[in-house]
Design a protein around this motif. Structure first.
Motif, PDB file in Angstrom:
ATOM      1  N   ILE A  44       1.383  -1.021 -13.863  1.00  0.00           N
ATOM      2  CA  ILE A  44      -0.072  -1.006 -13.630  1.00  0.00           C
ATOM      3  C   ILE A  44      -0.396  -0.254 -12.333  1.00  0.00           C
ATOM      4  CG2 ILE A  44      -2.047  -2.481 -12.971  1.00  0.00           C
ATOM      5  CD1 ILE A  44      -0.813  -4.623 -14.907  1.00  0.00           C
ATOM      6  N   PHE A  45       0.382  -0.507 -11.266  1.00  0.00           N
ATOM      7  CA  PHE A  45       0.097   0.167  -9.986  1.00  0.00           C
ATOM      8  C   PHE A  45       0.271   1.677 -10.113  1.00  0.00           C
ATOM      9  CE2 PHE A  45       1.596  -4.092  -8.227  1.00  0.00           C
ATOM     10  CZ  PHE A  45       0.305  -4.603  -8.187  1.00  0.00           C
ATOM     11  N   GLN A  46       1.281   2.096 -10.864  1.00  0.00           N
ATOM     12  CA  GLN A  46       1.468   3.533 -11.091  1.00  0.00           C
ATOM     13  C   GLN A  46       0.246   4.112 -11.809  1.00  0.00           C
ATOM     14  OE1 GLN A  46       3.722   5.858 -10.163  1.00  0.00           O
ATOM     15  NE2 GLN A  46       4.684   4.302  -8.864  1.00  0.00           N
ATOM     16  N   GLN A  47      -0.200   3.419 -12.828  1.00  0.00           N
ATOM     17  CA  GLN A  47      -1.385   3.893 -13.567  1.00  0.00           C
ATOM     18  C   GLN A  47      -2.614   3.937 -12.658  1.00  0.00           C
ATOM     19  OE1 GLN A  47      -2.349   2.392 -17.499  1.00  0.00           O
ATOM     20  NE2 GLN A  47      -0.419   1.276 -17.575  1.00  0.00           N
ATOM     21  N   ALA A  48      -2.749   2.916 -11.807  1.00  0.00           N
ATOM     22  CA  ALA A  48      -3.909   2.848 -10.907  1.00  0.00           C
ATOM     23  C   ALA A  48      -3.895   4.027  -9.929  1.00  0.00           C
ATOM     24  CB  ALA A  48      -3.915   1.521 -10.160  1.00  0.00           C
ATOM     25  N   GLY A  49      -2.729   4.315  -9.366  1.00  0.00           N
ATOM     26  CA  GLY A  49      -2.610   5.440  -8.437  1.00  0.00           C
ATOM     27  C   GLY A  49      -2.981   6.756  -9.122  1.00  0.00           C
ATOM     28  N   LYS A  50      -2.511   6.928 -10.341  1.00  0.00           N
ATOM     29  CA  LYS A  50      -2.805   8.171 -11.073  1.00  0.00           C
ATOM     30  C   LYS A  50      -4.282   8.289 -11.439  1.00  0.00           C
ATOM     31  CE  LYS A  50       1.810   9.040 -12.815  1.00  0.00           C
ATOM     32  NZ  LYS A  50       2.674   7.992 -13.392  1.00  0.00           N
ATOM     33  N   LEU A  51      -4.949   7.144 -11.596  1.00  0.00           N
ATOM     34  CA  LEU A  51      -6.396   7.162 -11.893  1.00  0.00           C
ATOM     35  C   LEU A  51      -7.230   7.460 -10.649  1.00  0.00           C
ATOM     36  CD1 LEU A  51      -7.488   4.160 -14.189  1.00  0.00           C
ATOM     37  CD2 LEU A  51      -7.955   6.578 -14.538  1.00  0.00           C
ATOM     38  N   GLY A  52      -6.564   7.562  -9.493  1.00  0.00           N
ATOM     39  CA  GLY A  52      -7.294   7.852  -8.253  1.00  0.00           C
ATOM     40  C   GLY A  52      -7.764   6.607  -7.520  1.00  0.00           C
ATOM     41  N   ALA A  78       4.076   2.416  -3.092  1.00  0.00           N
ATOM     42  CA  ALA A  78       4.740   3.607  -3.635  1.00  0.00           C
ATOM     43  C   ALA A  78       3.796   4.376  -4.558  1.00  0.00           C
ATOM     44  CB  ALA A  78       6.010   3.198  -4.380  1.00  0.00           C
ATOM     45  N   ALA A  79       2.853   3.673  -5.162  1.00  0.00           N
ATOM     46  CA  ALA A  79       1.881   4.333  -6.045  1.00  0.00           C
ATOM     47  C   ALA A  79       0.706   4.915  -5.261  1.00  0.00           C
ATOM     48  CB  ALA A  79       1.371   3.332  -7.085  1.00  0.00           C
ATOM     49  N   GLY A  80       0.755   4.811  -3.927  1.00  0.00           N
ATOM     50  CA  GLY A  80      -0.287   5.409  -3.080  1.00  0.00           C
ATOM     51  C   GLY A  80      -1.449   4.494  -2.770  1.00  0.00           C
ATOM     52  N   LEU A  81      -1.315   3.201  -3.071  1.00  0.00           N
ATOM     53  CA  LEU A  81      -2.440   2.281  -2.872  1.00  0.00           C
ATOM     54  C   LEU A  81      -2.378   1.593  -1.516  1.00  0.00           C
ATOM     55  CD1 LEU A  81      -2.255   0.605  -6.400  1.00  0.00           C
ATOM     56  CD2 LEU A  81      -3.914   2.329  -5.673  1.00  0.00           C
ATOM     57  N   TYR A  82      -3.547   1.277  -0.977  1.00  0.00           N
ATOM     58  CA  TYR A  82      -3.675   0.459   0.221  1.00  0.00           C
ATOM     59  C   TYR A  82      -3.530  -0.990  -0.231  1.00  0.00           C
ATOM     60  CZ  TYR A  82      -5.731  -1.336   4.551  1.00  0.00           C
ATOM     61  OH  TYR A  82      -5.948  -1.979   5.748  1.00  0.00           O
ATOM     62  N   THR A  83      -2.682  -1.764   0.468  1.00  0.00           N
ATOM     63  CA  THR A  83      -2.378  -3.101  -0.037  1.00  0.00           C
ATOM     64  C   THR A  83      -2.978  -4.201   0.839  1.00  0.00           C
ATOM     65  OG1 THR A  83      -0.280  -3.030   1.164  1.00  0.00           O
ATOM     66  CG2 THR A  83      -0.237  -2.418  -1.164  1.00  0.00           C
ATOM     67  N   ASN A  84      -3.659  -5.117   0.182  1.00  0.00           N
ATOM     68  CA  ASN A  84      -4.332  -6.225   0.847  1.00  0.00           C
ATOM     69  C   ASN A  84      -3.884  -7.526   0.198  1.00  0.00           C
ATOM     70  OD1 ASN A  84      -6.186  -7.947   2.095  1.00  0.00           O
ATOM     71  ND2 ASN A  84      -7.879  -7.363   0.753  1.00  0.00           N
ATOM     72  N   LEU A  85      -3.452  -8.473   1.015  1.00  0.00           N
ATOM     73  CA  LEU A  85      -3.038  -9.778   0.505  1.00  0.00           C
ATOM     74  C   LEU A  85      -4.091 -10.824   0.865  1.00  0.00           C
ATOM     75  CD1 LEU A  85      -0.953 -11.738  -0.730  1.00  0.00           C
ATOM     76  CD2 LEU A  85       0.178 -11.812   1.512  1.00  0.00           C
ATOM     77  N   ILE A  86      -4.703 -11.407  -0.153  1.00  0.00           N
ATOM     78  CA  ILE A  86      -5.733 -12.432   0.041  1.00  0.00           C
ATOM     79  C   ILE A  86      -5.065 -13.772  -0.231  1.00  0.00           C
ATOM     80  CG2 ILE A  86      -7.954 -13.311  -0.784  1.00  0.00           C
ATOM     81  CD1 ILE A  86      -8.493 -10.369  -1.751  1.00  0.00           C
ATOM     82  N   THR A  87      -4.917 -14.591   0.834  1.00  0.00           N
ATOM     83  CA  THR A  87      -4.007 -15.732   0.707  1.00  0.00           C
ATOM     84  C   THR A  87      -4.473 -16.947   1.496  1.00  0.00           C
ATOM     85  OG1 THR A  87      -1.712 -16.418   1.076  1.00  0.00           O
ATOM     86  CG2 THR A  87      -2.601 -14.826   2.616  1.00  0.00           C
ATOM     87  N   SER A  88      -3.956 -18.105   1.091  1.00  0.00           N
ATOM     88  CA  SER A  88      -4.141 -19.319   1.885  1.00  0.00           C
ATOM     89  C   SER A  88      -3.066 -19.388   2.960  1.00  0.00           C
ATOM     90  CB  SER A  88      -4.021 -20.550   0.986  1.00  0.00           C
ATOM     91  OG  SER A  88      -2.675 -20.701   0.564  1.00  0.00           O
TER      92      SER A  88
END
Lengths: 376, 96
Positions: A44-52, A78-88
């Motif tokens: 999914i992350f690879q697909q998301a990166g390719k979708l821009g 690795a797919a080029g996304l900015y990563t955010n962890l929303i957590t307790s």
């Protein structure tokens, strides 16, 4: 030409050690057995990166409940996304935080329920507050962005200034002051959570003052209480315009609550590509653009600002997902919001927060609300 | 917080970073990613932020851009860049 989606909300599990009474998850939670595999998320992350797409927001439930979280964060980076962890933060010791940062975690967002320990644990339905404070100190030793999120409602809004001062001590770059949004568990518990108009007005002033005082140190982002607004919120920046949410079982949704809308079929990422779902699926096209709009939206100047408000709220309150959001003062169904607010604002006893200073006292008023449960 | 001083060393705030360049066609534009958002940069804005490396001082950044745009009013360049960085500092995208 449909513009690219910007951000992916990756609801990787509905399992959660907390039971917050305002949780925005659906009442019907996805089971652990139905969760997508590591490999499915990486794809999914690879697909998301390719979708821009630019951002991946890891959320849940509690994302830390997945043992492969570090691998998923690395895959999204690795797919080029900015990563955010929303957590307790429950389940996050320093070794795991270090591994996440090394995997490329850009931003961590911790939610607090209150500045005071007893009511914080009461709202969360779990003993979590002290750990969150400890974890916040550890986070500041790492070079990642840190946001503290605080959900406000009738039970804590009266000491908002104390809560802001508390967050200030944790030294995040950002704080999010979010009025409860009434979906899922929060809607079920609305009678105990909805603040009065006087409380909301005071809260708005307190936030404005804090913004000035903290300018340049802590950025404050607010989520406004739409029940008291003149126009509805631009929910998700418009249906199918910016965001994609994938739930733990692979269902692809335009927002957190869309599954409540009857008669709609949402595609599963196990059967279709993200690109197809975004560009062509009937569900993402259903309320995209302006064709679906009723009056008064269709000819309203606000339609390109708020997109008619929230489709889920229109269904939940007015019984019709294609109606103008009842939160809008121009909506034919606005009466529904007005009567909820009238009842609250004219009953001074009902609108007071529960006064209690110990967990024992608070447990006696437990019937006040339903705690979020856990999926099978 | 106030505007940057000559000795300030502006840099991107924690958790803010340049996106990897994606396509050869978009050379003019670069993107900075930050929590909950992104900004596209080209032209002078891009040139300023590419110099915010935590090593160069504010005075050095100004001098480099003044040298590059000799025909422009040098005080206006200083004022514009100062305002630009101060705004980004309030958004917690730049620190100095």
């Amino acid at each position: 030409m449909i513009p690219n989606p910007l951000a992916l909300i990756a609801e990787i599990t509905h399992r959660c050690p907390l039971h917050c009474v305002y949780c925005s998850n659906p009442l019907e939670l996805a089971s652990a057995a139905s969760e997508l595999s590591t490999q499915e998320w990486l794809d999914i992350f690879q697909q998301a990166g390719k979708l821009g797409m630019l951002h991946a927001h890891f959320t849940g439930g509690e994302p830390l409940a997945r043992h492969d979280l570090t691998e998923l964060v690395a895959g999204a980076r690795a797919a080029g996304l900015y990563t955010n962890l929303i957590t307790s933060g429950i389940g996050l010791a320093e070794t795991r935080l270090k591994a996440l940062v090394e995997a490329g975690l850009d931003h961590i967002q911790i939610s607090f329920q209150d500045s005071r320990e007893v009511p914080a644990n009461w709202i969360a339905g779990a003993k979590a507050h002290a750990h969150k404070i400890e974890l916040s100190r550890i986070i500041r030793q790492y070079k990642i962005a840190f946001t503290v999120n605080l959900v406000i409602h009738r039970q804590n809004i009266d000491h908002l200034d104390e809560m802001i001062a508390f967050i200030e001590q944790l030294a995040p770059e950002r704080m999010e002051i979010a009025h409860t949004q009434y979906y899922g568990w929060a809607l079920k518990n609305r009678a105990a959570l909805l603040p009065t108009r006087g409380q909301v007005d005071t809260a708005v002033e307190i936030v404005a003052t804090a913004e000035k005082r903290l300018a340049g140190r802590i950025r404050i982002d607010s989520v406004v209480p739409d029940y008291y607004a003149r126009f509805p919120k631009a929910c998700m920046g418009g249906w199918g315009r910016r965001l994609i949410l994938i739930n733990p079982a692979g269902k692809v949704l335009p927002c957190h609550a869309a599954e409540v809308i009857p008669g709609m079929t949402f595609e599963n990422i196990r059967q279709h590509t993200l690109k197809y779902i975004w560009q062509e699926s009937p569900s993402f096209q259903k309320f995209r653009g302006e064709q679906w709009m009723p009056q008064p939206c269709r000819t309203c100047d606000q339609r390109s600002v708020d997109f008619g408000g929230c489709r889920c709220q229109a269904f939940l309150l007015a019984g019709d997902a294609a109606a103008t959001d009842p939160a809008c003062s121009l909506a034919p169904a606005h009466q529904i919001i007005e009567s909820a607010l009238h009842a609250l604002n004219s009953d001074t006893a009902a609108s007071k927060p529960v006064a209690a200073s110990s967990m024992v006292q608070l447990q006696q008023v437990e019937k006040l609300w339903s705690y979020r449960t856990n999926p099978e | 917080m106030a505007a940057p001083e000559d000795s300030s060393q502006p840099h991107l705030a924690p958790g803010c970073r340049w996106a990897a360049e994606k396509t050869a066609g978009a050379e003019e534009t670069r993107v900075i990613l930050f929590p909950e958002g992104a900004i596209k940069l080209q032209g002078t804005g891009r040139q300023v932020l590419e110099r915010c490396d935590g090593v160069r001082t504010f005075a050095e950044i100004i001098a480099e851009l003044q040298a590059q745009f000799k025909e422009a009013d040098s005080e206006k360049i200083r004022g514009d860049i100062s305002t630009f960085l101060e705004q980004l500092q309030k958004k917690r995208i730049v620190d100095y």
